[in-house]
Each structure stands twice: as structure tokens, then as C-alpha cells.
Design a protein around this motif. Structure first.
Motif, PDB file in Angstrom:
ATOM      1  N   ALA A  76       0.882  -1.210  -0.117  1.00 25.19           N
ATOM      2  CA  ALA A  76       0.028  -0.031   0.063  1.00 25.19           C
ATOM      3  C   ALA A  76       0.941   1.201  -0.161  1.00 25.19           C
ATOM      4  N   ARG A  77       1.919   1.326   0.832  1.00 23.40           N
ATOM      5  CA  ARG A  77       2.676   2.391   0.817  1.00 23.40           C
ATOM      6  C   ARG A  77       3.509   2.536  -0.588  1.00 23.40           C
ATOM      7  N   ARG A  78       3.988   1.516  -1.062  1.00 26.61           N
ATOM      8  CA  ARG A  78       4.351   1.574  -2.588  1.00 26.61           C
ATOM      9  C   ARG A  78       3.495   2.352  -3.535  1.00 26.61           C
ATOM     10  N   LEU A  79       2.221   1.702  -3.419  1.00 25.97           N
ATOM     11  CA  LEU A  79       1.271   2.172  -4.476  1.00 25.97           C
ATOM     12  C   LEU A  79       1.113   3.588  -4.266  1.00 25.97           C
ATOM     13  N   THR A  80       0.809   4.261  -3.175  1.00 28.26           N
ATOM     14  CA  THR A  80       0.757   5.448  -2.933  1.00 28.26           C
ATOM     15  C   THR A  80       1.816   6.357  -3.254  1.00 28.26           C
ATOM     16  N   ALA A  81       3.114   5.924  -3.017  1.00 28.19           N
ATOM     17  CA  ALA A  81       4.389   6.534  -3.543  1.00 28.19           C
ATOM     18  C   ALA A  81       4.359   6.648  -5.117  1.00 28.19           C
ATOM     19  N   ASN A  82       4.022   5.381  -5.740  1.00 27.27           N
ATOM     20  CA  ASN A  82       3.914   5.466  -7.189  1.00 27.27           C
ATOM     21  C   ASN A  82       2.981   6.403  -7.720  1.00 27.27           C
ATOM     22  N   ARG A  83       1.754   6.618  -7.103  1.00 22.83           N
ATOM     23  CA  ARG A  83       0.506   7.664  -7.503  1.00 22.83           C
ATOM     24  C   ARG A  83       0.886   8.890  -7.274  1.00 22.83           C
ATOM     25  N   LYS A  84       1.638   9.191  -6.267  1.00 20.79           N
ATOM     26  CA  LYS A  84       2.397  10.719  -6.015  1.00 20.79           C
ATOM     27  C   LYS A  84       3.475  11.052  -7.231  1.00 20.79           C
ATOM     28  N   GLN A  85       4.074   9.858  -7.422  1.00 23.49           N
ATOM     29  CA  GLN A  85       5.402  10.122  -8.510  1.00 23.49           C
ATOM     30  C   GLN A  85       4.708  10.396  -9.715  1.00 23.49           C
ATOM     31  N   THR A  86       3.708   9.599 -10.098  1.00 23.85           N
ATOM     32  CA  THR A  86       3.061   9.900 -11.311  1.00 23.85           C
ATOM     33  C   THR A  86       2.296  11.042 -11.615  1.00 23.85           C
ATOM     34  N   ALA A  87       1.580  11.575 -10.330  1.00 19.67           N
ATOM     35  CA  ALA A  87       0.849  12.882 -10.533  1.00 19.67           C
ATOM     36  C   ALA A  87       1.870  13.908 -10.574  1.00 19.67           C
ATOM     37  N   MET A  88       3.050  13.793  -9.894  1.00 23.80           N
ATOM     38  CA  MET A  88       4.211  15.019 -10.005  1.00 23.80           C
ATOM     39  C   MET A  88       4.740  14.793 -11.648  1.00 23.80           C
ATOM     40  N   THR A  89       4.931  13.555 -12.301  1.00 25.28           N
ATOM     41  CA  THR A  89       5.604  13.572 -13.410  1.00 25.28           C
ATOM     42  C   THR A  89       4.476  14.169 -14.502  1.00 25.28           C
ATOM     43  N   ALA A  90       3.338  13.751 -14.181  1.00 24.85           N
ATOM     44  CA  ALA A  90       2.311  14.370 -15.256  1.00 24.85           C
ATOM     45  C   ALA A  90       2.356  16.049 -15.003  1.00 24.85           C
ATOM     46  N   ARG A  91       2.448  16.575 -14.075  1.00 25.03           N
ATOM     47  CA  ARG A  91       2.387  17.889 -13.822  1.00 25.03           C
ATOM     48  C   ARG A  91       3.555  18.670 -14.778  1.00 25.03           C
ATOM     49  N   ILE A  92       4.535  18.063 -14.350  1.00 26.98           N
ATOM     50  CA  ILE A  92       5.851  18.407 -14.907  1.00 26.98           C
ATOM     51  C   ILE A  92       5.953  18.501 -16.344  1.00 26.98           C
ATOM     52  N   GLU A  93       5.577  17.206 -16.982  1.00 28.99           N
ATOM     53  CA  GLU A  93       5.652  16.931 -18.223  1.00 28.99           C
ATOM     54  C   GLU A  93       4.372  18.042 -18.971  1.00 28.99           C
ATOM     55  N   THR A  94       3.080  18.128 -18.551  1.00 27.94           N
ATOM     56  CA  THR A  94       2.424  18.863 -19.206  1.00 27.94           C
ATOM     57  C   THR A  94       2.189  20.505 -18.847  1.00 27.94           C
ATOM     58  N   GLY A  95       2.919  20.721 -17.684  1.00 22.50           N
ATOM     59  CA  GLY A  95       2.884  22.220 -17.174  1.00 22.50           C
ATOM     60  C   GLY A  95       1.456  22.475 -16.532  1.00 22.50           C
ATOM     61  N   GLU A  96       0.773  21.450 -16.176  1.00 24.07           N
ATOM     62  CA  GLU A  96      -0.588  21.757 -15.685  1.00 24.07           C
ATOM     63  C   GLU A  96      -0.585  22.585 -14.556  1.00 24.07           C
ATOM     64  N   ALA A  97       0.359  22.259 -13.558  1.00 31.91           N
ATOM     65  CA  ALA A  97       0.675  22.937 -12.278  1.00 31.91           C
ATOM     66  C   ALA A  97       0.760  24.445 -12.458  1.00 31.91           C
ATOM     67  N   VAL A  98       1.604  24.678 -13.329  1.00 33.71           N
ATOM     68  CA  VAL A  98       2.167  26.162 -13.673  1.00 33.71           C
ATOM     69  C   VAL A  98       2.094  26.617 -14.893  1.00 33.71           C
ATOM     70  N   LYS A  99       1.056  27.571 -15.397  1.00 34.90           N
ATOM     71  CA  LYS A  99       0.789  28.155 -16.482  1.00 34.90           C
ATOM     72  C   LYS A  99       1.831  29.294 -16.947  1.00 34.90           C
ATOM     73  N   ARG A 100       3.039  29.030 -17.399  1.00 39.80           N
ATOM     74  CA  ARG A 100       3.877  30.307 -17.546  1.00 39.80           C
ATOM     75  C   ARG A 100       4.068  30.172 -19.011  1.00 39.80           C
ATOM     76  N   PRO A 101       4.451  31.254 -19.915  1.00 40.10           N
ATOM     77  CA  PRO A 101       4.963  31.286 -21.060  1.00 40.10           C
ATOM     78  C   PRO A 101       6.320  30.516 -21.110  1.00 40.10           C
ATOM     79  N   VAL A 102       6.598  30.023 -22.266  1.00 41.54           N
ATOM     80  CA  VAL A 102       7.838  29.004 -22.449  1.00 41.54           C
ATOM     81  C   VAL A 102       8.656  30.030 -23.274  1.00 41.54           C
ATOM     82  N   TYR A 103       8.305  30.895 -24.069  1.00 40.08           N
ATOM     83  CA  TYR A 103       9.302  31.564 -25.031  1.00 40.08           C
ATOM     84  C   TYR A 103       8.712  32.986 -24.891  1.00 40.08           C
TER      85      TYR A 103
END
Length: 108
Positions: A76-103
Motif C-alpha cells: 500500500a505504501r509503495r502504491l501511494t508513492a507511485n501515485r504521487k510520483q505519477t501525478a508529479m511527473t504528469a504536472r511536470i511534463e504537461t505544465g498543468e500545475a504552472v501556466k507560464r510562457p515558455v518563450y
């Protein structure tokens, strides 16, 4: 009630099989590279018609149960950690968490 060799032996065999299942899970948890998608080939099935657990086997059964619960908590602990890591990775890759101009074109 006295235990005969057949009744006691059947319980010993059932606990051996259950303990082997726990050992497989503990081994999988200890091996960081093992794929979670490959479950153990033989899933443990509770025996039928064994009757009550012999008193002399109760400490062993309790120890196996404790190990099972510990392994379940770790899963259960590892599943929770995997979900958190997946959510963080999704935000980093898509930029959902922070909407800033890239260029920004400064030539204008």
C-alpha cells in the motif's frame, strides 16, 4: 482434543504453503527491479475441511499473519508513492500545475 498426525500434518502443510506465498511477496518487495505486473504463478488458496488449527501451530500462524499484514502495508505504501510520483511527473511534463510562457520574443 488430541491431535493425530494427519490433522496436524495437514495444518503444517497448509501453513507451509501460506508461508511460501508470504516469502514470495517479501522477495518481490525486496527486489526493486521486479515488475509488479508479474504476480506469483501459484496463488495461495485456503485449504478446506481441515478443522480447527492445532494449538501448537498457533504461534506460527500468528507470525505468518503478522508478516502478511506487514507486506500488505508495504505494498500500500509503495502504491501511494507511485501515485504521487505519477501525478508529479504528469504536472511536470504537461505544465498543468504552472501556466507560464515558455518563450518570449523580446525582439518586438
Amino acid at each position: 482434543m488430541t491431535s493425530d498426525g494427519g490433522w496436524n500434518g495437514a495444518w503444517v502443510a497448509a501453513l507451509d504453503e501460506l508461508e511460501l506465498d508470504v516469502v514470495r511477496i517479501e522477495t518481490m518487495l525486496a527486489d526493486e527491479r521486479r515488475h509488479a505486473e508479474t504476480p506469483p504463478a501459484d496463488l495461495w488458496k485456503p485449504p478446506t475441511e481441515l478443522g480447527a488449527l492445532p494449538l501448537e501451530l498457533k504461534p506460527r500462524a500468528d507470525e505468518i499473519l503478522t508478516r502478511q499484514l506487514k507486506a500488505a502495508q508495504e505494498i500500500a505504501r509503495r502504491l501511494t508513492a507511485n501515485r504521487k510520483q505519477t501525478a508529479m511527473t504528469a504536472r511536470i511534463e504537461t505544465g498543468e500545475a504552472v501556466k507560464r510562457p515558455v518563450y518570449v520574443d523580446r525582439a518586438m
